[in-house]
Design a protein around this motif. Structure first.
Motif, PDB file in Angstrom:
ATOM      1  N   TYR A   1      55.787 -33.810 -54.559  1.00 16.93           N
ATOM      2  CA  TYR A   1      56.434 -32.871 -53.966  1.00 16.93           C
ATOM      3  C   TYR A   1      55.462 -32.470 -52.425  1.00 16.93           C
TER       4      TYR A   1
ATOM      5  N   ASP B   1      62.769 -27.986 -53.724  1.00 25.57           N
ATOM      6  CA  ASP B   1      63.581 -27.839 -52.609  1.00 25.57           C
ATOM      7  C   ASP B   1      63.811 -26.598 -52.175  1.00 25.57           C
TER       8      ASP B   1
ATOM      9  N   GLU C   1      63.692 -24.454 -48.500  1.00 23.38           N
ATOM     10  CA  GLU C   1      65.070 -23.698 -47.905  1.00 23.38           C
ATOM     11  C   GLU C   1      65.020 -22.329 -47.661  1.00 23.38           C
TER      12      GLU C   1
END
Length: 308
Positions: free
Chosen positions: A102, A82, A86
Motif C-alpha cells: 500500500y 483506499d 479518499e
C-alpha cells in the motif's frame, strides 16, 4: 521540543497516541491532536463506513493533523487503505502485518506512512519500501506485543535505519519520554495513559481498573499461540492461562476472547473482558484531559533533558 518527527507530522510536541482498537476513536484522536500531539483513529476490524464516519467526525473536532491506524489482519484492510486516500488523512500507522503493497499509493497521495515494528529486520524493510518513520514497540506495551523490551529494541533499530524512530511501550510520563530520547528515538507513542483521559470513551470501570492498578497487575496471555497480548489480570486472563496450560487449541482459546475487548471497553465488564494496558498502568493515578497529560509529560521531559 522539535525533532524530525514533530516537523514531519507538523505537530507541536513529539507525542503520538497509540492506535488502540475500540478506544482510539474520534474524541480521543481530536483531543490528543488539539493538545499538541498526533491523535490516531484505530480502524481495528471495523467496516470501512464506520472508519469513514470516525475520520469525518474527528475533522469537526480538530483542524490539526491526525492519523489512522490500519490493522492489516482486518478483513477490511484493503478498503481502509483506499479510504485514507479518499479522506485525505495526514498520517497512516499500521500494525499486525506488512503494509508495503500500500505504501506507493499512500506516498503518492502525500500521506506520511509509519508502520509499527517489533524487530530490526522489519524496520529495515519498511525503510527500504519508503516508510517515513517507524514506531518501534517494546513488549511493555498493552495489547499485541513482540518479545524485545523497549530498552533493548530502540537503540538497535535507531542504529539500523536512517528514518526517524518513534518509541512505544513503557512510556507513561516525562521520565519515560526522556529515556527513549536518550536511546535515540525522536518521539514517544503513548497508549495506556490516554485511555484514562477525559476524552477517552472507555467505560468508567475500565478507567478505574487502570488507575487502581499496581506494578505487577499486567500479564501476557497467548504466548503458546504466537499471538501474545498484554492486559490487566482478571478472571478471563486466569481462565485463558489455565486453558493454555491444558494445551487447548488456538480455536478454543480464540473463542474465549471473542468480543472480549468490546466487553471491557464498552460494557465495562472488567472481570470477563480484555482490559488491555501496558506495564506503566501502575504509574497512572488520575484522569486528566489529553492536553494536561501532554503538557505534564513534555514539561517533565524538558526539565530532565535540560531543554530551555
Amino acid at each position: 521540543m522539535k525533532t524530525r518527527i514533530s516537523e514531519l507530522l507538523n505537530i507541536k510536541y513529539p507525542i503520538i497516541q497509540g492506535g488502540m482498537a475500540w478506544v482510539a476513536e474520534h474524541h480521543l484522536a481530536a483531543g490528543v491532536s488539539n493538545g499538541g500531539g498526533l491523535g490516531i483513529i484505530a480502524a481495528g476490524s471495523a467496516p470501512v463506513e464506520v472508519v469513514r464516519e470516525e475520520i469525518r467526525k474527528a475533522k469537526t473536532l480538530t483542524d490539526k493533523p491526525f492519523g489512522v491506524n490500519i490493522m492489516l489482519l482486518s478483513p477490511y484492510a484493503s478498503e481502509i487503505a483506499d479510504l485514507v486516500v479518499e479522506e485525505k488523512v495526514s498520517v497512516v500507522t499500521t500494525g499486525a502485518g506488512n503494509p508495503e503493497k500500500y505504501i506507493p499509493m499512500w506516498k503518492e497521495a502525500g500521506i506520511k506512512v509509519i508502520p509499527v515494528v517489533a524487530s530490526v529486520a522489519l524496520a529495515k524493510r519498511m525503510e527500504k519500501h519508503g516508510a517515513d518513520a517507524v514506531v518501534a514497540e517494546g513488549c511493555e506495551a498493552g495489547g499485541h506485543i513482540g518479545e524485545l523490551t523497549t530498552m533493548a529494541l530502540i537503540p538497535q533499530i535507531v542504529d539500523a535505519i536512517n528514518i526517524p524512530v518513534i518509541a512505544a511501550g513503557g512510556i507513561g510520563d516525562g521520565r519515560g519520554l526522556a529515556a527513549v530520547f536518550m536511546l535515540g528515538a525522536e518521539a514517544g507513542q503513548i497508549g495506556t495513559r490516554f485511555v484514562v483521559s477525559h476524552e477517552s470513551i472507555v467505560h468508567p470501570n475500565y478507567k478505574k481498573r487502570l488507575i487502581d492498578s499496581r506494578d505487577i497487575d499486567s500479564t501476557v496471555t497467548g504466548r503458546s499461540t504466537g499471538h501474545p497480548v498484554r492486559s490487566i489480570r482478571n478472571q478471563m486472563t486466569r481462565q485463558y492461562t489455565r486453558l493454555e496450560q491444558e494445551g487447548k487449541s488456538f480455536e478454543e482459546l480464540e473463542l474465549l476472547t471473542l468480543g472480549s475487548l468490546r466487553k471491557a471497553v464498552v460494557e465495562g465488564d472488567i472481570n470477563n473482558g480484555s482490559v488491555m494496558a501496558g506495564q506503566i498502568a501502575g504509574l497512572v493515578s488520575k484522569e486528566q484531559s489529553c492536553k494536561e497529560i501532554i503538557s505534564e509529560i513534555i514539561e517533565e521531559a524538558e526539565k530532565l533533558l535540560k531543554i530551555d
